[in-house]
Design a protein around this motif. Sequence first.
Motif, PDB file in Angstrom:
ATOM      1  N   CYS A 119       0.848  -1.196   0.000  1.00  0.00           N
ATOM      2  CA  CYS A 119       0.000   0.000   0.000  1.00  0.00           C
ATOM      3  C   CYS A 119       0.883   1.244   0.000  1.00  0.00           C
ATOM      4  O   CYS A 119       2.057   1.190   0.348  1.00  0.00           O
ATOM      5  CB  CYS A 119      -0.873   0.029   1.250  1.00  0.00           C
ATOM      6  SG  CYS A 119      -2.129  -1.258   1.295  1.00  0.00           S
ATOM      7  N   GLN A 120       0.294   2.365  -0.371  1.00  0.00           N
ATOM      8  CA  GLN A 120       0.987   3.644  -0.300  1.00  0.00           C
ATOM      9  C   GLN A 120       1.361   3.918   1.159  1.00  0.00           C
ATOM     10  O   GLN A 120       0.702   3.428   2.075  1.00  0.00           O
ATOM     11  CB  GLN A 120       0.079   4.766  -0.826  1.00  0.00           C
ATOM     12  CG  GLN A 120      -0.359   4.593  -2.272  1.00  0.00           C
ATOM     13  CD  GLN A 120       0.802   4.721  -3.240  1.00  0.00           C
ATOM     14  OE1 GLN A 120       1.728   5.486  -3.016  1.00  0.00           O
ATOM     15  NE2 GLN A 120       0.751   3.965  -4.310  1.00  0.00           N
ATOM     16  N   PRO A 121       2.402   4.707   1.423  1.00  0.00           N
ATOM     17  CA  PRO A 121       2.799   5.017   2.805  1.00  0.00           C
ATOM     18  C   PRO A 121       1.625   5.572   3.609  1.00  0.00           C
ATOM     19  O   PRO A 121       0.849   6.395   3.123  1.00  0.00           O
ATOM     20  CB  PRO A 121       3.891   6.072   2.629  1.00  0.00           C
ATOM     21  CG  PRO A 121       4.452   5.800   1.269  1.00  0.00           C
ATOM     22  CD  PRO A 121       3.287   5.335   0.443  1.00  0.00           C
ATOM     23  N   GLY A 122       1.489   5.089   4.837  1.00  0.00           N
ATOM     24  CA  GLY A 122       0.426   5.536   5.729  1.00  0.00           C
ATOM     25  C   GLY A 122      -0.846   4.724   5.640  1.00  0.00           C
ATOM     26  O   GLY A 122      -1.760   4.921   6.435  1.00  0.00           O
TER      27      GLY A 122
ATOM     28  N   CYS B 205      -6.195  -1.573   0.380  1.00  0.00           N
ATOM     29  CA  CYS B 205      -5.496  -0.523   1.121  1.00  0.00           C
ATOM     30  C   CYS B 205      -6.508   0.458   1.707  1.00  0.00           C
ATOM     31  O   CYS B 205      -7.510   0.779   1.076  1.00  0.00           O
ATOM     32  CB  CYS B 205      -4.544   0.238   0.196  1.00  0.00           C
ATOM     33  SG  CYS B 205      -3.231  -0.788  -0.493  1.00  0.00           S
ATOM     34  N   GLY B 206      -6.224   0.931   2.905  1.00  0.00           N
ATOM     35  CA  GLY B 206      -7.097   1.910   3.555  1.00  0.00           C
ATOM     36  C   GLY B 206      -6.565   2.261   4.921  1.00  0.00           C
ATOM     37  O   GLY B 206      -5.507   1.790   5.334  1.00  0.00           O
ATOM     38  N   ASN B 207      -7.314   3.091   5.656  1.00  0.00           N
ATOM     39  CA  ASN B 207      -6.853   3.482   6.994  1.00  0.00           C
ATOM     40  C   ASN B 207      -7.933   3.319   8.051  1.00  0.00           C
ATOM     41  O   ASN B 207      -7.843   3.895   9.122  1.00  0.00           O
ATOM     42  CB  ASN B 207      -6.297   4.909   6.980  1.00  0.00           C
ATOM     43  CG  ASN B 207      -7.313   5.924   6.504  1.00  0.00           C
ATOM     44  OD1 ASN B 207      -8.471   5.588   6.271  1.00  0.00           O
ATOM     45  ND2 ASN B 207      -6.877   7.151   6.342  1.00  0.00           N
ATOM     46  N   SER B 208      -8.960   2.522   7.770  1.00  0.00           N
ATOM     47  CA  SER B 208     -10.006   2.278   8.759  1.00  0.00           C
ATOM     48  C   SER B 208      -9.551   1.205   9.756  1.00  0.00           C
ATOM     49  O   SER B 208      -8.518   0.552   9.559  1.00  0.00           O
ATOM     50  CB  SER B 208     -11.290   1.819   8.068  1.00  0.00           C
ATOM     51  OG  SER B 208     -11.128   0.507   7.569  1.00  0.00           O
ATOM     52  N   VAL B 209     -10.333   1.006  10.787  1.00  0.00           N
ATOM     53  CA  VAL B 209     -10.036  -0.042  11.772  1.00  0.00           C
ATOM     54  C   VAL B 209     -10.017  -1.407  11.084  1.00  0.00           C
ATOM     55  O   VAL B 209      -9.165  -2.246  11.369  1.00  0.00           O
ATOM     56  CB  VAL B 209     -11.083  -0.020  12.915  1.00  0.00           C
ATOM     57  CG1 VAL B 209     -10.912  -1.222  13.826  1.00  0.00           C
ATOM     58  CG2 VAL B 209     -10.975   1.269  13.703  1.00  0.00           C
TER      59      VAL B 209
ATOM     60  N   TRP C 179       2.493  -5.899   3.804  1.00  0.00           N
ATOM     61  CA  TRP C 179       2.041  -5.128   2.644  1.00  0.00           C
ATOM     62  C   TRP C 179       1.547  -3.734   3.005  1.00  0.00           C
ATOM     63  O   TRP C 179       1.164  -2.969   2.123  1.00  0.00           O
ATOM     64  CB  TRP C 179       0.934  -5.894   1.916  1.00  0.00           C
ATOM     65  CG  TRP C 179       1.371  -7.274   1.582  1.00  0.00           C
ATOM     66  CD1 TRP C 179       0.947  -8.439   2.166  1.00  0.00           C
ATOM     67  CD2 TRP C 179       2.350  -7.659   0.622  1.00  0.00           C
ATOM     68  NE1 TRP C 179       1.600  -9.502   1.610  1.00  0.00           N
ATOM     69  CE2 TRP C 179       2.459  -9.062   0.668  1.00  0.00           C
ATOM     70  CE3 TRP C 179       3.138  -6.952  -0.280  1.00  0.00           C
ATOM     71  CZ2 TRP C 179       3.322  -9.769  -0.157  1.00  0.00           C
ATOM     72  CZ3 TRP C 179       3.997  -7.659  -1.100  1.00  0.00           C
ATOM     73  CH2 TRP C 179       4.083  -9.061  -1.032  1.00  0.00           C
ATOM     74  N   GLY C 180       1.550  -3.371   4.282  1.00  0.00           N
ATOM     75  CA  GLY C 180       1.119  -2.041   4.723  1.00  0.00           C
ATOM     76  C   GLY C 180       1.327  -1.902   6.215  1.00  0.00           C
ATOM     77  O   GLY C 180       1.847  -2.791   6.864  1.00  0.00           O
TER      78      GLY C 180
END
Length: 82
Positions: free
Chosen positions: A49-52, A61-65, A78-79
């Motif tokens: 995944c992209q950084p962060g 890819c994502g930033n959720s729980v 992978w992230g």
Amino acid sequence: MKAAITAIVLVLALSAISSTEARPDRDGLWNVVFRQSRNDQCGPAHGECQPGLCCSLYNECGNSVAHCNVSLGCKNKWGECH
């Protein structure tokens, strides 16, 4: 039975090879570098995944729980995971 195990190992090896690229570093040593995903997917077939961002159980890819929680299947290879 041996043929089935050999086939599984071969598939896993090929997927690992296809998700990496080897390139020499400044000292001339070869390092394996995971390629970065160009879309919202991650994992052996897609890369990191992209950084962060985190890689979920379902290779998204994502930033959720649901993406970042280790107990929900976040893939730290992978992230990022929390």
